[in-house]
Scaffold this active site. Structure first.
Site, short mmCIF file in Angstrom:
data_model
loop_
_atom_site.label_atom_id
_atom_site.label_comp_id
_atom_site.label_asym_id
_atom_site.label_seq_id
_atom_site.Cartn_x
_atom_site.Cartn_y
_atom_site.Cartn_z
N ASP A 65 -32.51 -12.68 -16.51
CA ASP A 65 -32.92 -13.53 -17.61
C ASP A 65 -34.44 -13.75 -17.62
O ASP A 65 -35.06 -13.81 -16.56
CB ASP A 65 -32.22 -14.89 -17.48
CG ASP A 65 -32.27 -15.70 -18.76
OD1 ASP A 65 -32.55 -15.11 -19.83
OD2 ASP A 65 -32.03 -16.91 -18.70
N ASN A 69 -25.59 -11.37 -27.39
CA ASN A 69 -26.84 -10.66 -27.68
C ASN A 69 -26.67 -9.63 -28.80
O ASN A 69 -27.66 -9.23 -29.43
CB ASN A 69 -27.35 -9.93 -26.44
CG ASN A 69 -27.76 -10.86 -25.32
OD1 ASN A 69 -27.73 -10.47 -24.15
ND2 ASN A 69 -28.13 -12.11 -25.63
#
Length: 263
Positions: free
Chosen positions: A43, A91
């Site tokens: 991340d 995503n």
């Protein structure tokens, strides 16, 4: 100027100090306390890119460049299984101008892992939700590395924990429907092992340690089923800036925890 300020402002000296410190941490790690399976939430690529004043795509590329380096650290420390979360089902809803380059970067990273011939690549995720080109790269990488004697690397692309559990239950129902099992009989025999046998990671050990970079402290759907007894380590560094010393600190933190598994 104090010594700490001097180290911080001098990159070469800073790298030297961290190198010495990292070797010291590694020397004191107990191999018997090394996690067998490490899950990583990679991340912070976009935030790192913004801080560096570069494009989002370049941030993702720098994050992809970190992957093989990280796997090398896992080789050195005796980790056997690694799960890398590269793209979630959420995503997939990103704007095309970001998603399309990101998928290309992921494809290049997976090809690179396969070409290195150091690790066994195993895709985990809903491949049917991905573009055909991405799905094909993942499948080809798995086939190309099938016989490689190295770390098993689960590449989580188009992955969501809830989606995985739904897929596992669906697969279980389809299997029993083909066998002619009635719903009543299935209900009588259904247990956690039955569902686990249909997960993307079936046959693998559950993750002992889950690392998330970027300072966020939540799972966001990563390995929801498998992480029931995992230890978690949250690191402030964005993924492209994640260093070996950060990884060693995570292993050190894991090694001193008392894992009771609910007992």
């Amino acid at each position: 100027m104090g010594l700490r300020d001097l180290v911080y402002r001098t990159p070469g000296l800073r790298n030297l100090v961290y190198g010495v410190y990292g070797r010291r941490v590694e020397a004191h790690l107990d191999p018997a306390r090394t996690p067998r399976h490490v899950g990583v939430m990679l991340d912070g690529n976009r935030r790192w890119a913004r801080a560096a004043g570069i494009s989002t795509a370049d941030g993702h590329r720098r994050g992809a460049d970190k992957i093989q380096e990280f796997l090398g650290w896992c080789d050195e420390t005796g980790v056997e299984v690694v799960t890398l979360w590269l793209l979630s089902t959420d995503n997939l809803g990103r704007p095309a101008e970001e998603l399309v380059p990101l998928l290309g970067i992921i494809e290049d990273a997976v090809r690179g892992m396969a070409e290195a011939r150091r690790w066994r690549v195993h895709p985990v995720g809903a491949l049917d939700l991905l573009p055909e080109s991405t799905s094909r790269v993942l499948k080809d990488a798995e086939q190309a590395t099938h016989g490689v004697d190295g770390i098993l690397v689960n590449v989580a692309v188009g992955y969501g924990g809830r989606h995985e559990i739904a897929d596992a239950v669906r697969s279980l129902l389809q299997e029993h429907a083909a066998l002619g099992t009635s719903l009543d009989d299935l209900a009588d025999t259904l247990d956690t092992e039955s569902i686990a046998a249909h997960l993307y990671t079936r046959g693998q050990p559950d993750p002992d340690l889950v690392i998330r970079t970027s300072g966020e402290q939540r799972l966001s759907g990563f390995l929801l089923w498998q992480s029931a007894h995992s230890e978690f380590y949250f690191c402030e560094a964005y993924w492209p800036a994640f260093r070996k010393v950060d990884f060693l600190r995570a292993l050190r933190d894991y090694a001193v925890r008392n894992r009771r598994f609910g007992g």
